[in-house]
Design a protein around this motif. Structure first.
Motif, PDB file in Angstrom:
ATOM      1  N   ASN A 121      40.954  44.217  47.170  1.00  0.00           N
ATOM      2  CA  ASN A 121      41.971  43.173  47.021  1.00  0.00           C
ATOM      3  C   ASN A 121      43.230  43.718  46.356  1.00  0.00           C
ATOM      4  O   ASN A 121      44.362  43.373  46.732  1.00  0.00           O
ATOM      5  N   PHE A 122      42.986  44.586  45.357  1.00  0.00           N
ATOM      6  CA  PHE A 122      44.132  45.190  44.671  1.00  0.00           C
ATOM      7  C   PHE A 122      44.937  46.067  45.621  1.00  0.00           C
ATOM      8  O   PHE A 122      46.180  46.042  45.601  1.00  0.00           O
ATOM      9  N   ASN A 146      33.671  45.151  41.741  1.00  0.00           N
ATOM     10  CA  ASN A 146      34.788  46.068  41.473  1.00  0.00           C
ATOM     11  C   ASN A 146      35.358  46.630  42.767  1.00  0.00           C
ATOM     12  O   ASN A 146      36.582  46.800  42.901  1.00  0.00           O
ATOM     13  N   ARG A 186      35.242  45.147  45.735  1.00  0.00           N
ATOM     14  CA  ARG A 186      36.022  44.073  46.362  1.00  0.00           C
ATOM     15  C   ARG A 186      37.358  43.871  45.633  1.00  0.00           C
ATOM     16  O   ARG A 186      38.400  43.658  46.259  1.00  0.00           O
ATOM     17  N   GLU A 187      37.266  43.936  44.294  1.00  0.00           N
ATOM     18  CA  GLU A 187      38.503  43.794  43.522  1.00  0.00           C
ATOM     19  C   GLU A 187      39.481  44.922  43.826  1.00  0.00           C
ATOM     20  O   GLU A 187      40.696  44.696  43.925  1.00  0.00           O
ATOM     21  N   LYS A 188      38.944  46.119  43.998  1.00  0.00           N
ATOM     22  CA  LYS A 188      39.811  47.260  44.329  1.00  0.00           C
ATOM     23  C   LYS A 188      40.432  47.074  45.702  1.00  0.00           C
ATOM     24  O   LYS A 188      41.619  47.369  45.908  1.00  0.00           O
TER      25      LYS A 188
END
Length: 241
Positions: A105-106, A99, A101-103
Motif C-alpha cells: 500500500n505504501f 507489513n 500489505r502495508e508496504k
C-alpha cells in the motif's frame, strides 16, 4: 540490545553515546531473537524449551521398557509446547503479512504521490506559461487602452478633415502669392537692371557732354587769347608807322 544512552555533563554539554554493538550486529541479534522467539534475556527461550521437550520424548521412546504412559505424557507435553510455540509464529506471520500489505500500500501510495508530483510540476509549468501569456495579454490591453484614450482626446475625423482642407486652401493661396511675388520680384529685377543701364548711359552722355563743353571752352579761350595777341601786334605796327 545493549547500549549506553546519551549522557549530559554538569555543564550541559552533550556527550556522544557509546554503543556495545554496531548496526550489523544489532540486526543479527534481532533476527536471532525473532527466530528463537526470545523477547527477553530472562528465563529460558521458547525454542530451547521445545527442543528439550522433543529430546525428552525421543529418549523416552527409545527406551525398551514398558513406558507408554510416560511417552504419552511427554508427547502431550511436546504437542502443548509446540502449540504454545506455534501461536507466536502465527501472530508473527500475520504481522509480516500485514507489513507486506502495508508496504505494498505504501509503494502504491508512493507511486501515486510521485505521479501527483509529476502532474503538479506539469501543471505548474502550464500555469507559468499561462501567467506569462496573461501578462503579455494584459500589457497589450493596457497599450490598447492608452491608445484609445489618446484617440479619444483628438477631434473627430470630420473636423480634422475640415481643418486639413482649410490648411490645403491656405497653402494653395500662399503658393499663389509666392508665385505672384516671384514674378513681381523678377519684374522689379528687370526694371532695376534697365534703370541701371539707363543711368549708366545717362552718366556716359553727361561725361561726354562735359568733355565737349570743356573742349569748347578751351578752344574759345585759345581763340580769345589769339585775338588779343593779334590786337596787340596791330597796335604796335601802327605805332611804328
Amino acid at each position: 540490545m545493549l547500549s549506553k544512552g546519551r549522557k549530559v555533563s554538569s555543564r550541559g554539554e552533550a556527550v556522544t553515546a557509546n554503543y556495545a554493538f554496531g548496526p550489523h550486529e544489532e540486526d543479527i541479534i534481532i533476527k536471532h531473537r525473532l527466530l528463537t522467539r526470545t523477547t527477553t534475556t530472562r528465563g529460558e527461550p521458547p525454542l530451547k524449551k521445545l527442543q528439550k521437550k522433543f529430546t525428552s520424548f525421543v529418549l523416552e521412546i527409545e527406551k525398551d521398557a514398558d513406558n507408554n504412559g510416560d511417552c504419552e505424557k511427554l508427547a502431550k507435553a511436546f504437542l502443548q509446547e509446540l502449540s504454545t510455540f506455534e501461536i507466536p509464529l502465527l501472530k508473527s506471520k500475520a504481522v509480516v503479512d500485514a507489513n507486506v500489505r502495508e508496504k505494498e500500500n505504501f509503494n502504491e501510495l508512493k507511486d501515486e504521490i510521485n505521479r501527483q508530483i509529476i502532474q503538479a510540476q506539469a501543471d505548474i509549468e502550464d500555469l507559468k506559461k499561462q501567467l506569462e501569456e496573461s501578462k503579455i495579454e494584459r500589457q497589450h490591453k493596457e497599450e490598447c487602452e492608452a491608445i484609445r484614450k489618446l484617440i479619444a482626446t483628438q477631434p473627430p475625423r470630420s473636423e480634422t478633415q475640415k481643418i486639413i482642407s482649410q490648411l490645403e486652401k491656405e497653402i494653395a493661396a500662399l503658393d499663389a502669392e509666392n508665385t505672384a511675388g516671384s514674378r513681381l520680384l523678377e519684374l522689379r529685377k528687370k526694371q532695376f537692371a534697365l534703370l541701371l543701364h539707363v543711368v549708366d548711359e545717362l552718366q556716359n552722355t553727361i561725361e561726354e557732354e562735359q568733355k565737349s563743353l570743356v573742349e569748347e571752352m578751351r578752344i574759345a579761350t585759345e581763340e580769345q587769347k589769339n585775338g588779343i595777341e593779334d590786337a596787340s601786334g596791330g597796335s604796335d605796327a601802327m605805332a611804328v608807322d
